[in-house]
Design an enzyme around this catalytic site. Structure first.
Site, short mmCIF file in Angstrom:
data_model
loop_
_atom_site.label_atom_id
_atom_site.label_comp_id
_atom_site.label_asym_id
_atom_site.label_seq_id
_atom_site.Cartn_x
_atom_site.Cartn_y
_atom_site.Cartn_z
CG ASP A 247 -1.84 1.24 1.23
OD1 ASP A 247 -2.47 1.51 0.19
OD2 ASP A 247 -1.94 1.95 2.26
CB CYS B 70 -3.11 0.69 -2.54
SG CYS B 70 -3.14 2.44 -2.99
CD GLU C 156 -1.08 7.95 5.96
OE1 GLU C 156 0.04 8.17 6.41
OE2 GLU C 156 -1.42 6.87 5.44
CB CYS D 63 -9.82 4.75 0.16
SG CYS D 63 -8.24 5.23 0.89
N1 DGL Z 1 -5.03 3.41 0.75
C1 DGL Z 1 -5.05 3.94 -0.58
C2 DGL Z 1 -6.27 3.43 -1.34
O1 DGL Z 1 -6.82 2.39 -1.02
C3 DGL Z 1 -5.03 5.44 -0.73
C4 DGL Z 1 -4.09 6.20 0.06
C5 DGL Z 1 -3.36 7.25 -0.73
O2 DGL Z 1 -3.97 8.20 -1.22
O3 DGL Z 1 -2.18 7.07 -0.83
O4 DGL Z 1 -6.66 4.05 -2.30
#
Ligand code: DGL
Length: 276
Positions: free
Chosen positions: A12, A75, A160, A194
């Protein structure tokens, strides 16, 4: 054969993939896992196609070098912007017997059983929304479904920065949910597209009307991976099974460890690595 085995790689842009790793590990504790978070370059959600592809292929190459035969892009942004190119262009010449799988397809497959109105909402990063991958994948499986997407650019930074339970989280979560439901009031199911968003689950549930299903991906991705491995002995025999997890990050290890512990609900030890 023995030397030709390794852990399942989970990648990720940062911490979000840990919500997927948790569920996969719950379902298949016997395997070894190698998690890689590109925390130094997160977020990916606001970056262009080319950049997300370049960062993602670097991570895949790194995990292959560590012995992974199977890599999960945990991700949505990387799954939306890089997976197809990697599967079609890179794998055949780089490692024809290895596999890279994403998180979007397994999520899309379940909505047919969940949505009654056939009106579905997607909440995701600006990159995933712009790619229209959810719309395209849903149209392939459920052509009569109406899909409305809402980009939530502030949700990953909220997670985050551990702002899950603050007035800031209330403001942005409510704002994006209201905007989605105004565009299509018939939506009865919303995919959290996400892997960071499960950390905002309480706030999302607070502002989402009770009659709307909120779909988290982890369990569905884990189920789909389990089925994939049961159909592919040729892949499962390349996975080591001692029940271990190792964590790699492109950021400082102690920073990763502190935050990852929140996602994993347990202490985490990480090593710093450099991607190129
Ligand atoms: N965790 C990522 C996703 O599933 C997004 C995080 C990011 O923007 O880096 O899209």
């Amino acid at each position: 054969m023995k030397n030709d085995r390794g852990p399942i790689g989970i990648f990720d842009s940062g911490y979000g993939g840990l919500t997927i790793l948790r569920e996969i590990r719950k379902m298949m504790p016997q395997y070894d896992y190698l998690y890689l978070g590109d925390n130094a370059r997160t977020p990916y959600g606001t970056r262009s196609f080319d950049v997300v592809y370049e960062f993602t292929i670097q991570a895949v190459r790194y995990l292959f070098k560590q012995g992974c035969h199977l890599v999960i892009l945990a991700c949505n942004t990387a799954s939306a912007k890089a997976l197809r190119t990697i599967q079609q262009n890179d794998l055949p010449r780089l490692a024809p017997n290895r596999r890279v799988l994403g998180v979007i397809r397994p999520t899309v497959e379940v909505i047919g059983d969940i949505s009654k109105t056939h009106h579905v909402g997607i909440m995701a990063t600006p990159g995933t929304v712009r790619s229209k991958t959810y719309e395209l994948e849903i149209a392939k499986l459920f052509p009569d479904f109406k899909v409305t997407s809402e980009a939530c650019p502030m949700w990953v930074p909220l997670v985050e920065n551990e702002e899950y339970n603050t007035p800031g989280a209330d403001y942005f979560v409510k704002k994006n949910i209201d905007s989605l439901l105004q565009q299509d009031p018939q939506i009865d199911s919303v995919i959290l597209g996400c892997t960071h968003y499960p950390l905002l689950r309480d706030k999302i549930r607070q502002w989402m009307p009770d009659n709307i299903h909120v779909i988290e991906q982890g369990n569905y991705v884990a189920q789909s991976l389990k089925e994939y491995l049961s159909r592919h002995d040729d892949m499962s025999e390349h996975i080591t099974s001692e029940g271990t997890i190792r964590f790699l990050t492109t950021e400082q290890a102690d920073v990763f460890q502190a935050k990852a512990a929140i996602f994993m609900d347990t202490a985490v030890e990480a090593e710093r690595v450099f991607l190129e």
